[in-house]
Design a protein around this motif. Structure first.
Motif, PDB file in Angstrom:
ATOM      1  N   LEU A  12       0.824  -1.211   0.000  1.00  0.00           N
ATOM      2  CA  LEU A  12       0.000   0.000   0.000  1.00  0.00           C
ATOM      3  C   LEU A  12       0.859   1.263   0.000  1.00  0.00           C
ATOM      4  O   LEU A  12       0.563   2.234  -0.707  1.00  0.00           O
ATOM      5  N   VAL A  13       1.907   1.254   0.804  1.00  0.00           N
ATOM      6  CA  VAL A  13       2.804   2.420   0.861  1.00  0.00           C
ATOM      7  C   VAL A  13       3.441   2.663  -0.506  1.00  0.00           C
ATOM      8  O   VAL A  13       3.488   3.801  -1.002  1.00  0.00           O
ATOM      9  N   ALA A  14       3.920   1.600  -1.115  1.00  0.00           N
ATOM     10  CA  ALA A  14       4.588   1.742  -2.411  1.00  0.00           C
ATOM     11  C   ALA A  14       3.623   2.229  -3.486  1.00  0.00           C
ATOM     12  O   ALA A  14       3.946   3.134  -4.274  1.00  0.00           O
ATOM     13  N   LEU A  15       2.431   1.656  -3.541  1.00  0.00           N
ATOM     14  CA  LEU A  15       1.456   2.064  -4.545  1.00  0.00           C
ATOM     15  C   LEU A  15       0.995   3.508  -4.318  1.00  0.00           C
ATOM     16  O   LEU A  15       0.869   4.288  -5.268  1.00  0.00           O
ATOM     17  N   LEU A  35      10.640   2.501  -5.013  1.00  0.00           N
ATOM     18  CA  LEU A  35       9.463   2.081  -4.250  1.00  0.00           C
ATOM     19  C   LEU A  35       9.331   0.563  -4.223  1.00  0.00           C
ATOM     20  O   LEU A  35       8.812   0.001  -3.245  1.00  0.00           O
ATOM     21  N   ALA A  36       9.789  -0.104  -5.267  1.00  0.00           N
ATOM     22  CA  ALA A  36       9.785  -1.571  -5.248  1.00  0.00           C
ATOM     23  C   ALA A  36      10.694  -2.092  -4.139  1.00  0.00           C
ATOM     24  O   ALA A  36      10.345  -3.042  -3.421  1.00  0.00           O
ATOM     25  N   MET A  37      11.841  -1.461  -3.955  1.00  0.00           N
ATOM     26  CA  MET A  37      12.749  -1.885  -2.888  1.00  0.00           C
ATOM     27  C   MET A  37      12.164  -1.588  -1.514  1.00  0.00           C
ATOM     28  O   MET A  37      12.341  -2.371  -0.573  1.00  0.00           O
ATOM     29  N   ILE A  38      11.467  -0.467  -1.391  1.00  0.00           N
ATOM     30  CA  ILE A  38      10.824  -0.153  -0.115  1.00  0.00           C
ATOM     31  C   ILE A  38       9.766  -1.200   0.213  1.00  0.00           C
ATOM     32  O   ILE A  38       9.680  -1.697   1.345  1.00  0.00           O
ATOM     33  N   ALA A  39       8.944  -1.551  -0.789  1.00  0.00           N
ATOM     34  CA  ALA A  39       7.924  -2.583  -0.572  1.00  0.00           C
ATOM     35  C   ALA A  39       8.569  -3.909  -0.200  1.00  0.00           C
ATOM     36  O   ALA A  39       8.080  -4.623   0.692  1.00  0.00           O
ATOM     37  N   ALA A  40       9.674  -4.244  -0.860  1.00  0.00           N
ATOM     38  CA  ALA A  40      10.362  -5.498  -0.563  1.00  0.00           C
ATOM     39  C   ALA A  40      10.905  -5.506   0.867  1.00  0.00           C
ATOM     40  O   ALA A  40      10.871  -6.529   1.561  1.00  0.00           O
ATOM     41  N   SER A  41      11.379  -4.353   1.326  1.00  0.00           N
ATOM     42  CA  SER A  41      11.946  -4.293   2.679  1.00  0.00           C
ATOM     43  C   SER A  41      10.881  -4.539   3.743  1.00  0.00           C
ATOM     44  O   SER A  41      11.181  -5.091   4.813  1.00  0.00           O
ATOM     45  N   PHE A  42       9.634  -4.142   3.479  1.00  0.00           N
ATOM     46  CA  PHE A  42       8.543  -4.412   4.421  1.00  0.00           C
ATOM     47  C   PHE A  42       8.324  -5.923   4.584  1.00  0.00           C
ATOM     48  O   PHE A  42       7.845  -6.364   5.625  1.00  0.00           O
ATOM     49  N   SER A  43       8.647  -6.688   3.544  1.00  0.00           N
ATOM     50  CA  SER A  43       8.474  -8.137   3.610  1.00  0.00           C
ATOM     51  C   SER A  43       9.740  -8.852   4.045  1.00  0.00           C
ATOM     52  O   SER A  43       9.789 -10.085   4.047  1.00  0.00           O
ATOM     53  N   GLY A  44      10.768  -8.081   4.364  1.00  0.00           N
ATOM     54  CA  GLY A  44      12.019  -8.695   4.771  1.00  0.00           C
ATOM     55  C   GLY A  44      12.856  -9.188   3.621  1.00  0.00           C
ATOM     56  O   GLY A  44      13.832  -9.919   3.827  1.00  0.00           O
ATOM     57  N   VAL A 351       6.582  -2.378 -15.110  1.00  0.00           N
ATOM     58  CA  VAL A 351       6.478  -3.843 -15.125  1.00  0.00           C
ATOM     59  C   VAL A 351       7.392  -4.449 -14.060  1.00  0.00           C
ATOM     60  O   VAL A 351       7.006  -5.385 -13.351  1.00  0.00           O
ATOM     61  N   GLY A 352       8.603  -3.928 -13.948  1.00  0.00           N
ATOM     62  CA  GLY A 352       9.511  -4.422 -12.910  1.00  0.00           C
ATOM     63  C   GLY A 352       8.958  -4.174 -11.520  1.00  0.00           C
ATOM     64  O   GLY A 352       9.042  -5.047 -10.638  1.00  0.00           O
ATOM     65  N   PHE A 353       8.373  -3.002 -11.306  1.00  0.00           N
ATOM     66  CA  PHE A 353       7.720  -2.701 -10.030  1.00  0.00           C
ATOM     67  C   PHE A 353       6.624  -3.725  -9.737  1.00  0.00           C
ATOM     68  O   PHE A 353       6.526  -4.264  -8.630  1.00  0.00           O
ATOM     69  N   GLY A 354       5.798  -4.012 -10.753  1.00  0.00           N
ATOM     70  CA  GLY A 354       4.727  -4.990 -10.563  1.00  0.00           C
ATOM     71  C   GLY A 354       5.249  -6.377 -10.259  1.00  0.00           C
ATOM     72  O   GLY A 354       4.639  -7.120  -9.480  1.00  0.00           O
ATOM     73  N   ALA A 355       6.383  -6.740 -10.865  1.00  0.00           N
ATOM     74  CA  ALA A 355       6.954  -8.069 -10.614  1.00  0.00           C
ATOM     75  C   ALA A 355       7.404  -8.209  -9.161  1.00  0.00           C
ATOM     76  O   ALA A 355       7.223  -9.264  -8.542  1.00  0.00           O
ATOM     77  N   VAL A 356       7.983  -7.142  -8.617  1.00  0.00           N
ATOM     78  CA  VAL A 356       8.397  -7.194  -7.207  1.00  0.00           C
ATOM     79  C   VAL A 356       7.164  -7.301  -6.308  1.00  0.00           C
ATOM     80  O   VAL A 356       7.140  -8.106  -5.369  1.00  0.00           O
ATOM     81  N   ILE A 357       6.141  -6.508  -6.586  1.00  0.00           N
ATOM     82  CA  ILE A 357       4.915  -6.575  -5.782  1.00  0.00           C
ATOM     83  C   ILE A 357       4.316  -7.979  -5.845  1.00  0.00           C
ATOM     84  O   ILE A 357       3.879  -8.534  -4.826  1.00  0.00           O
ATOM     85  N   ALA A 358       4.294  -8.571  -7.044  1.00  0.00           N
ATOM     86  CA  ALA A 358       3.708  -9.906  -7.208  1.00  0.00           C
ATOM     87  C   ALA A 358       4.508 -10.985  -6.487  1.00  0.00           C
ATOM     88  O   ALA A 358       3.968 -12.053  -6.179  1.00  0.00           O
TER      89      ALA A 358
END
Length: 487
Positions: A12-15, A35-44, A351-358
């Motif tokens: 949610l933060v990244a989007l 933002l993809a890296m920030i989202a990834a960091s929330f998941s460890g 697309v790369g951002f979406g791949a990280v989120i997925a």
């Protein structure tokens, strides 16, 4: 790994940050990986590994698959513009319909240009001054200019008409093994609905303005320069042409006849039709199964090959028919080629951002919610493409993210339920072209700036002509397709 709740918060933060910052003109080239890296960091997840091993792999895959189309499409559009062909077609619409039917003239001109393969931004550049002149002569409110152009360029010719070379109609082909003529009957029905709803609203708005004695306001706000940095950032996620290249090259003052102007468009449409429906379906290409050629199949690449070959032949037709008008062919081609780079890199970054989120643990909740909603797979596919296009402000970016994440699942569903992948293709494409036209969409921001009007003045009409017309068509296609199947 951290909990799914924290992972979901990261999404949610990244989007949210992507929407807010992209709307303010921040570059997607920076926003998407950051933002993809920030989202990834929330998941460890390790941030650098998420960038290089997930983000870049997905972005590079999109680039490898679709760069020929972006490149050839931008060159084709630039040569059509520099040869004077775009201007000839637009002028012909004025001559045929005149200021008395200005709205219809602008819609028809936009439809011919974009269905003929001319890039959205190139069409904007020509249509805005044309529409302003027609609306001034017909005393039609200038606030209707953007909505009229959106209806002609960004609705039925982008997502519904069978055979349209728009990138949105090309993206689903490798996922579903379809062609750009997927579900042609349903596509025609959708196109008629979009045109009827959008045109009905615009003509009603024109009539209501006449009753109020509201005419064309000559005090136009100054249009933003086409090479402004903010406009570039907005435009390149919503179009296939970098606006900074629009004034480069060497446009001619000697426009060709209408027949010559239409010829490359006819060549491209004809080649697409022959290659997609007759040549490639009968071609045997077992070599594609070899690792050297990507261990793929003809069905996975034939659609892209058809559009690529058609663009190549149509581009050659422009050069042969307008060699004397293209005063600096090298400059025009160089400018067109350069115009393709920023758009495809920008969309690839989404697309790369979406791949990280997925890839994040919490994404399974989103996937399960989408797949579990009522109405069947067509409804869930429509919702997925709508939401992602809305969030990214990009029909092509949202569509690719949705299909990268859920495409194989929908193909499995199609096999289990006997659903024709062609109808999934058409639903996905129409779904991507509805809520992408929200206020933060780059094409909307750019078009309003070029037209010298504001969101407050024009956005309601844009929403009715672009969003409501497309949603009505999407609902109709889902209902008819669910009952009658693909045709």
């Amino acid at each position: 790994m951290l909990s799914d709740a924290v992972s979901f918060l990261g999404i949610l933060v990244a989007l949210g940050a992507l929407i807010a910052m992209a709307y303010r003109g921040w570059s997607v080239l920076f926003l998407a990986p950051a933002l993809a890296m920030i989202a990834a960091s929330f998941s460890g997840y390790p941030m650098l590994a998420s960038w290089t091993q997930i983000f870049m792999v997905a972005a590079a895959g999109f680039l490898a698959q679709f760069f020929p189309l972006f490149l050839l499409g931008a060159i084709f559009a630039k040569l059509m513009n520099d040869s004077g062909s775009v201007r000839s077609i637009a002028d012909a619409m004025i001559g045929w319909l005149g200021s008395g039917r200005a709205i219809m003239a602008v819609v028809l001109a936009g439809a011919i240009l974009t269905y003929g393969g001319v890039s959205l931004f190139v069409a904007f550049f020509v249509l805005v001054p044309m529409a302003q002149a027609l609306f001034r002569a017909g005393n039609i409110p200038r606030r209707l200019v953007p909505a009229t152009i959106i209806l002609g360029t960004s609705t039925f010719t982008m997502t519904a008409l069978p055979g349209t070379p728009a990138i949105q109609n090309v993206i689903p082909m490798p996922f579903f093994g379809t062609s750009i003529y997927a579900a042609p009957g349903l596509g025609l029905i959708a196109a008629i609905i979009m045109l009827a709803v959008g045109l009905g609203w615009l003509l009603r708005a024109q009539a209501a303005a006449a009753l109020r004695q509201e005419g064309y306001d000559p005090s136009l706000s100054p249009a933003a320069p086409v090479d402004s940095a903010r406009m570039r950032e907005h435009t390149t996620t919503a179009s296939t042409f970098d606006p900074a290249e629009m004034d480069k090259g060497a446009p001619t003052d000697d426009c060709p006849s209408l027949g010559i102007a239409f010829l490359p468009i006819g060549v491209m449409i004809g080649c697409n039709l022959i290659l997609s429906l007759w040549l490639f379906p009968t071609w045997d290409a077992p070599f594609l199964a070899e690792p050297l050629w990507g261990s793929t199949s003809l069905g996975a690449v034939a659609g892209i090959w058809s559009v690529t070959a058609a663009l190549m032949i149509a581009t050659l037709a422009i050069i042969l028919c307008n060699r004397g008008r293209l005063v600096s062919l090298r400059d025009s081609i160089d400018s067109g080629a350069n115009a393709a780079v920023l758009p495809i890199i920008s969309v690839a970054s989404l697309v790369g951002f979406g791949a990280v989120i997925a890839a994040l643990p919490a994404f399974h909740m989103i996937r399960d919610w989408v797949l579990g909603m009522g109405g069947g797979p067509l409804v869930s596919l429509a919702v997925a493409t709508n939401l992602l296009a809305a969030l990214t402000g990009s029909a092509s970016g949202g569509l690719t993210i949705a299909l990268e994440a859920l495409g194989p699942t929908y193909m499995d569903i199609a096999a289990q339920t006997g659903t024709d992948p062609a109808i999934m293709h058409r639903v996905a494409v129409i779904g991507s072209g509805t809520l992408d036209i929200l206020p933060h969409n780059g094409a909307i921001v750019t078009l309003l700036a070029l037209s010298g009007v504001t969101h407050r003045e024009s956005y309601l009409d844009i929403a009715m002509a672009g969003i409501v017309s497309s949603l009505a068509a999407l609902v109709a296609v889902i209902l008819i397709g669910s009952m009658a199947g693909s045709f």
